[in-house]
Design an enzyme around this catalytic site. Structure first.
Site, mmCIF file in Angstrom:
data_model
loop_
_atom_site.group_PDB
_atom_site.id
_atom_site.type_symbol
_atom_site.label_atom_id
_atom_site.label_comp_id
_atom_site.label_asym_id
_atom_site.label_seq_id
_atom_site.Cartn_x
_atom_site.Cartn_y
_atom_site.Cartn_z
ATOM 1 N N HIS A 268 0.773 -1.313 0.261
ATOM 2 C CA HIS A 268 -0.222 0.323 0.244
ATOM 3 C C HIS A 268 0.637 0.769 0.104
ATOM 4 O O HIS A 268 0.238 1.958 -0.238
ATOM 5 C CB HIS A 268 -0.918 0.172 1.322
ATOM 6 C CG HIS A 268 0.312 -0.107 2.493
ATOM 7 N ND1 HIS A 268 1.050 -1.371 2.644
ATOM 8 C CD2 HIS A 268 -0.404 0.954 3.453
ATOM 9 C CE1 HIS A 268 1.525 -0.890 4.058
ATOM 10 N NE2 HIS A 268 0.838 -0.042 4.201
ATOM 11 N N CYS A 269 2.531 1.137 -0.009
ATOM 12 C CA CYS A 269 3.152 2.464 0.392
ATOM 13 C C CYS A 269 3.774 2.486 -1.192
ATOM 14 O O CYS A 269 3.696 3.754 -2.205
ATOM 15 C CB CYS A 269 4.145 2.183 1.531
ATOM 16 S SG CYS A 269 2.813 2.250 3.022
ATOM 17 N N ILE A 270 4.758 1.726 -0.464
ATOM 18 C CA ILE A 270 5.910 1.558 -2.200
ATOM 19 C C ILE A 270 5.984 2.118 -3.532
ATOM 20 O O ILE A 270 6.533 3.049 -4.266
ATOM 21 C CB ILE A 270 7.355 0.496 -2.254
ATOM 22 C CG1 ILE A 270 7.605 0.206 -0.368
ATOM 23 C CG2 ILE A 270 8.270 0.732 -3.022
ATOM 24 C CD1 ILE A 270 8.532 1.408 -0.356
ATOM 25 N N ASP A 273 3.173 5.684 -2.219
ATOM 26 C CA ASP A 273 3.533 7.676 -1.772
ATOM 27 C C ASP A 273 4.356 8.179 -2.917
ATOM 28 O O ASP A 273 4.249 9.220 -3.287
ATOM 29 C CB ASP A 273 4.137 6.599 -0.480
ATOM 30 C CG ASP A 273 2.632 6.243 0.014
ATOM 31 O OD1 ASP A 273 1.718 5.952 -0.299
ATOM 32 O OD2 ASP A 273 3.138 5.884 0.998
#
Length: 425
Positions: A268-270, A273
């Protein structure tokens, strides 16, 4: 145990908007310290499941959810519950749009809902990852449509989520919590609130600094993963064991942190974001070349994996177009069920496009589809019929004994280095 009636008019210390991988653990941490917590989610099936004691995320077991319900936690789709909250924390998804830019639809929708029920003195915190300036430039004006002024009539802050699904050491409570308010008083209020259930709270200079901290953390990882992914490609050409080199470099007690190559980046991030930061930089008229190059390198890793799979088969006199390929692990990281942005999907798509028959095994995923087509699940990988095995996620279940005998293996995670028949990325 079923929760008490949420429509009873009982005030809450906290309403968490969004009951997913970020919001539900936050609600658990607060409820565990005796705060009155309500979880607000737009999905009625999710709410019904939570209130009946069934968790939908890896980090909260059904037993832990039962304890939350016993502590007074309750879930609801009724947005009016926010009018009874001392603090409202927004933990909704911030995906990428179809054009690759930020999609703040869930954030703006949540902010409008908060504004409809906002009372003087309420603390409102955005935890959803976003680009610097969102709290002040996007969320604040929506909240002020209530007629209340941020920093004067209510408190507004940003606090980046730092959830790492499946991490057995660091969770919500013992991971330092960064908070940055619109005003110093907003910061102090947010810090005092989080200090009730989080061990260490770190105050930022403001909302933008707190927003940037999250993007810096993930951009750092994104760029360094891209570095080792590119090194994996040319180290093979040079005849160098990159995994050994990484281990050697890791013996240095300062100035180095190990990163490892793989089939791509997921979660959900790398994958998401750093694009938020790149978007903000582009609004200033600059390219953010580090992020854009890292994105390019990491995005091409699934194709590299397929090319390596083809070469592995060719070395055994087999064509990819007529091969049966077993994928081990389709989640984005080991030992969890989370499939968000997993590189397994683009790898599978490219294998299918090349004519391969694709099957999979994953102890955490009972059913898996690619392009709407259900992929055959193998129940026992060591007994599976396959021409090639590609390990994509290093679940603890995958050992040399779990491999089918005599079948070549491409290990993209270095989990099976040294085993017979195994070639690493």
């Amino acid at each position: 145990m079923a929760p008490k009636d949420i429509a009873s008019g009982t005030p809450f210390d906290l309403v968490v908007v969004g009951q997913g991988y970020v919001g539900l653990p936050l609600a658990q941490a607060a409820a565990g310290e005796g705060l009155g917590v309500a979880g607000l989610d737009r999905s009625q099936p999710v709410v019904d499941a939570l209130n009946s004691g069934t968790s939908h995320i890896d980090d909260i077991s059904d037993d832990e959810l039962a304890a939350m319900l016993e502590q007074g936690y309750r879930a609801t789709t009724d947005a009016s519950v926010q009018s009874r909250a001392a603090a409202v924390v927004i933990c909704v998804p911030t995906p990428l749009s179809d054009t690759g830019g930020p999609d703040l639809t869930a954030v703006t929708s949540a902010a409008r809902s908060v504004a409809e029920h906002l009372r003087p003195g309420t603390l409102v915190v955005l935890e959803s990852t976003t680009y610097p300036g969102t709290t002040d430039e996007v969320v604040r004006p929506i909240l002020e449509e209530s007629g209340l002024t941020a920093g004067k009539d209510f408190h507004l802050a940003f606090s980046p989520e730092r959830v790492d699904p499946g991490n057995p050491v660091y969770g919500i409570v013992n991971t330092p919590k960064v908070v940055g308010g619109l005003t110093p008083e907003c910061t102090a209020t947010a810090a005092a609130f989080y200090s009730k259930f989080i061990e260490t709270v770190v105050e930022a200079a403001g909302t933008r600094e707190a927003e940037m901290a999250k993007l810096l953390e993930n951009t750092y990882r994104h760029v360094n993963i891209a570095l080792v992914n590119e090194m994996a490609v040319f180290c093979r050409e040079l005849g160098i064991d990159l995994w050994d080199a990484i281990g050697l470099a890791g013996t240095k007690p300062f100035g180095y942190q190990a990163f490892y190559p793989g089939p791509g980046v997921g979660g959900h991030c790398i994958p998401i974001d750093p694009n938020y930061l790149s978007y903000k930089v582009r609004t200033l008229g600059y390219p953010f070349r580090f992020v854009e190059l890292a994105q390019e390198i990491n995005n091409r890793m699934p194709e590299y994996v397929v090319n390596r799979a083809m070469a592995r088969l060719n070395a055994h006199g087999l064509a990819l177009s007529r091969a049966r390929v077993l994928l081990l692990g389709v989640t984005y990281k080991p030992d969890i069920a989370d499939q968000r942005e997993s590189p397994a999907e683009p790898v599978a798509k490219k294998l299918i496009d090349a004519g391969a028959e694709v099957v999979y095994h994953d102890p955490h995923v009972a059913a898996w589809s690619v392009r709407g087509r259900e992929i055959e699940r193998v129940l026992e990988p060591n007994a599976a019929k396959a021409d090639l095995v590609v390990l994509l996620t290093g679940h603890r279940e995958y050992t040399p004994d779990s491999l089918p005998a005599g079948v070549p293996v491409l290990d993209t995670r270095g989990s099976l280095r040294g085993a017979a028949g195994v070639e690493t990325l």
